[in-house]
Scaffold this motif. Structure first.
Motif, PDB file in Angstrom:
ATOM      1  N   ILE A  90       2.424   6.207  -1.287  1.00 25.53           N
ATOM      2  CA  ILE A  90       2.149   7.424  -0.405  1.00 25.53           C
ATOM      3  C   ILE A  90       4.076   7.622  -1.152  1.00 25.53           C
ATOM      4  O   ILE A  90       4.536   6.818  -1.351  1.00 25.53           O
ATOM      5  CB  ILE A  90       3.407   6.499   1.089  1.00 25.53           C
ATOM      6  CG1 ILE A  90       1.390   6.010   1.800  1.00 25.53           C
ATOM      7  CG2 ILE A  90       3.872   8.115   1.261  1.00 25.53           C
ATOM      8  CD1 ILE A  90       0.765   7.053   2.185  1.00 25.53           C
ATOM      9  N   PRO A  91       4.050   8.599  -2.240  1.00 27.93           N
ATOM     10  CA  PRO A  91       5.381   9.546  -2.601  1.00 27.93           C
ATOM     11  C   PRO A  91       6.455   9.025  -1.684  1.00 27.93           C
ATOM     12  O   PRO A  91       6.342   9.299   0.091  1.00 27.93           O
ATOM     13  CB  PRO A  91       4.953  10.687  -2.933  1.00 27.93           C
ATOM     14  CG  PRO A  91       3.090  10.518  -3.109  1.00 27.93           C
ATOM     15  CD  PRO A  91       3.252   9.740  -1.308  1.00 27.93           C
ATOM     16  N   ALA A  92       7.830   8.475  -2.452  1.00 26.67           N
ATOM     17  CA  ALA A  92       9.129   8.625  -1.408  1.00 26.67           C
ATOM     18  C   ALA A  92       8.954   9.408  -0.958  1.00 26.67           C
ATOM     19  O   ALA A  92       9.375   9.574  -0.213  1.00 26.67           O
ATOM     20  CB  ALA A  92       9.682   7.466  -2.398  1.00 26.67           C
ATOM     21  N   GLU A  93       9.233  10.834  -1.510  1.00 23.71           N
ATOM     22  CA  GLU A  93       9.297  11.804  -0.456  1.00 23.71           C
ATOM     23  C   GLU A  93       8.863  12.196   0.699  1.00 23.71           C
ATOM     24  O   GLU A  93       8.936  13.230   1.042  1.00 23.71           O
ATOM     25  CB  GLU A  93       9.428  12.969  -1.471  1.00 23.71           C
ATOM     26  CG  GLU A  93       8.468  12.907  -1.675  1.00 23.71           C
ATOM     27  CD  GLU A  93       7.776  12.860  -3.345  1.00 23.71           C
ATOM     28  OE1 GLU A  93       6.880  13.042  -4.254  1.00 23.71           O
ATOM     29  OE2 GLU A  93       8.506  12.381  -3.932  1.00 23.71           O
ATOM     30  N   ASN A  94       7.194  11.710   0.404  1.00 24.38           N
ATOM     31  CA  ASN A  94       6.211  11.631   2.039  1.00 24.38           C
ATOM     32  C   ASN A  94       6.492  10.532   3.112  1.00 24.38           C
ATOM     33  O   ASN A  94       6.207  10.441   4.002  1.00 24.38           O
ATOM     34  CB  ASN A  94       5.769  12.313   1.257  1.00 24.38           C
ATOM     35  CG  ASN A  94       4.878  13.229   0.917  1.00 24.38           C
ATOM     36  OD1 ASN A  94       5.703  14.247   0.492  1.00 24.38           O
ATOM     37  ND2 ASN A  94       3.833  12.875  -0.179  1.00 24.38           N
ATOM     38  N   ARG A  95       7.432   9.818   2.342  1.00 32.94           N
ATOM     39  CA  ARG A  95       7.650   8.907   3.482  1.00 32.94           C
ATOM     40  C   ARG A  95       9.480   9.072   4.284  1.00 32.94           C
ATOM     41  O   ARG A  95      10.513   8.846   3.691  1.00 32.94           O
ATOM     42  CB  ARG A  95       8.236   6.900   2.842  1.00 32.94           C
ATOM     43  CG  ARG A  95       7.119   6.772   2.281  1.00 32.94           C
ATOM     44  CD  ARG A  95       7.549   5.281   1.596  1.00 32.94           C
ATOM     45  NE  ARG A  95       7.001   5.538   0.547  1.00 32.94           N
ATOM     46  CZ  ARG A  95       7.587   5.042  -0.690  1.00 32.94           C
ATOM     47  NH1 ARG A  95       8.478   3.911  -0.703  1.00 32.94           N
ATOM     48  NH2 ARG A  95       6.877   5.160  -2.478  1.00 32.94           N
ATOM     49  N   PHE A  96       9.352   8.450   6.115  1.00 34.34           N
ATOM     50  CA  PHE A  96      10.417   9.127   6.275  1.00 34.34           C
ATOM     51  C   PHE A  96      10.277   8.428   7.552  1.00 34.34           C
ATOM     52  O   PHE A  96       9.142   7.368   8.550  1.00 34.34           O
ATOM     53  CB  PHE A  96      10.257   9.730   6.961  1.00 34.34           C
ATOM     54  CG  PHE A  96       9.666  10.615   8.254  1.00 34.34           C
ATOM     55  CD1 PHE A  96       9.361  10.035   9.320  1.00 34.34           C
ATOM     56  CD2 PHE A  96       8.203  10.933   7.416  1.00 34.34           C
ATOM     57  CE1 PHE A  96       8.814  10.926  10.078  1.00 34.34           C
ATOM     58  CE2 PHE A  96       7.312  11.226   8.049  1.00 34.34           C
ATOM     59  CZ  PHE A  96       7.252  10.929   9.175  1.00 34.34           C
ATOM     60  N   LEU A  97      11.702   7.828   8.198  1.00 37.35           N
ATOM     61  CA  LEU A  97      11.652   6.695   9.378  1.00 37.35           C
ATOM     62  C   LEU A  97      12.070   7.423  10.482  1.00 37.35           C
ATOM     63  O   LEU A  97      12.610   8.459  10.880  1.00 37.35           O
ATOM     64  CB  LEU A  97      12.751   5.753   9.316  1.00 37.35           C
ATOM     65  CG  LEU A  97      12.579   4.708   8.597  1.00 37.35           C
ATOM     66  CD1 LEU A  97      13.372   3.932   7.801  1.00 37.35           C
ATOM     67  CD2 LEU A  97      11.698   3.620   8.180  1.00 37.35           C
ATOM     68  N   ILE A  98      11.407   6.967  11.485  1.00 39.57           N
ATOM     69  CA  ILE A  98      11.789   8.145  12.972  1.00 39.57           C
ATOM     70  C   ILE A  98      12.825   7.030  14.150  1.00 39.57           C
ATOM     71  O   ILE A  98      13.296   6.326  13.921  1.00 39.57           O
ATOM     72  CB  ILE A  98      10.384   7.733  13.137  1.00 39.57           C
ATOM     73  CG1 ILE A  98       9.767   8.872  12.596  1.00 39.57           C
ATOM     74  CG2 ILE A  98      11.265   9.023  14.917  1.00 39.57           C
ATOM     75  CD1 ILE A  98       8.179   8.998  13.929  1.00 39.57           C
ATOM     76  N   PHE A 124       0.870  -0.849  -0.151  1.00 35.15           N
ATOM     77  CA  PHE A 124      -0.073   0.076   0.170  1.00 35.15           C
ATOM     78  C   PHE A 124       0.814   1.514   0.033  1.00 35.15           C
ATOM     79  O   PHE A 124       0.476   2.548  -0.947  1.00 35.15           O
ATOM     80  CB  PHE A 124      -0.519   0.410   1.065  1.00 35.15           C
ATOM     81  CG  PHE A 124      -1.871   1.638   1.585  1.00 35.15           C
ATOM     82  CD1 PHE A 124      -2.835   1.582   0.864  1.00 35.15           C
ATOM     83  CD2 PHE A 124      -1.244   2.100   1.817  1.00 35.15           C
ATOM     84  CE1 PHE A 124      -3.665   2.342   0.764  1.00 35.15           C
ATOM     85  CE2 PHE A 124      -2.444   3.618   2.368  1.00 35.15           C
ATOM     86  CZ  PHE A 124      -3.429   3.339   1.396  1.00 35.15           C
ATOM     87  N   VAL A 125       1.625   1.646   0.448  1.00 36.01           N
ATOM     88  CA  VAL A 125       2.976   2.151   1.077  1.00 36.01           C
ATOM     89  C   VAL A 125       3.436   2.717  -0.363  1.00 36.01           C
ATOM     90  O   VAL A 125       3.335   3.803  -0.438  1.00 36.01           O
ATOM     91  CB  VAL A 125       3.622   2.270   1.757  1.00 36.01           C
ATOM     92  CG1 VAL A 125       4.803   3.500   1.985  1.00 36.01           C
ATOM     93  CG2 VAL A 125       2.934   2.273   3.687  1.00 36.01           C
ATOM     94  N   GLU A 126       3.965   1.223  -0.971  1.00 34.88           N
ATOM     95  CA  GLU A 126       4.856   2.173  -2.205  1.00 34.88           C
ATOM     96  C   GLU A 126       3.911   2.094  -3.289  1.00 34.88           C
ATOM     97  O   GLU A 126       4.543   2.872  -4.227  1.00 34.88           O
ATOM     98  CB  GLU A 126       4.813   1.067  -3.145  1.00 34.88           C
ATOM     99  CG  GLU A 126       6.381  -0.317  -1.987  1.00 34.88           C
ATOM    100  CD  GLU A 126       6.826  -2.093  -2.675  1.00 34.88           C
ATOM    101  OE1 GLU A 126       7.928  -1.711  -1.546  1.00 34.88           O
ATOM    102  OE2 GLU A 126       5.956  -2.202  -3.104  1.00 34.88           O
ATOM    103  N   LEU A 127       2.207   1.542  -2.670  1.00 30.26           N
ATOM    104  CA  LEU A 127       1.890   2.241  -4.447  1.00 30.26           C
ATOM    105  C   LEU A 127       0.667   4.087  -3.693  1.00 30.26           C
ATOM    106  O   LEU A 127       0.900   4.516  -5.062  1.00 30.26           O
ATOM    107  CB  LEU A 127       0.197   1.207  -4.555  1.00 30.26           C
ATOM    108  CG  LEU A 127       1.170  -0.516  -5.545  1.00 30.26           C
ATOM    109  CD1 LEU A 127      -0.354  -0.840  -4.915  1.00 30.26           C
ATOM    110  CD2 LEU A 127       1.293   0.081  -6.303  1.00 30.26           C
TER     111      LEU A 127
END
Length: 54
Positions: free
Chosen positions: A46-54, A41-44
């Motif tokens: 959520i744009p890569a630039e909006n994903r981050f790790l905390i 779901f995230v791959e499809l």
């Protein structure tokens, strides 16, 4: 004593089978399925630039 029946106790008192076998548990299989669906779901969606790790 058979290795499957022999149990060990960790420092917290939990009983663990030395043979493992957690991949056969329905709870593990369900958790793995939910994880795989979430990743897809995230791959499809959520744009890569909006994903981050905390």
């Amino acid at each position: 004593m058979n290795g499957f029946l022999r149990m060990s106790t960790d420092k917290y008192g939990n009983l663990l089978l030395p043979s493992g076998g957690y991949r056969r548990l329905k709870s593990f299989q369900l958790a793995q399925l939910i994880y795989d669906i979430t990743v897809r779901f995230v791959e499809l969606y959520i744009p890569a630039e909006n994903r981050f790790l905390i």
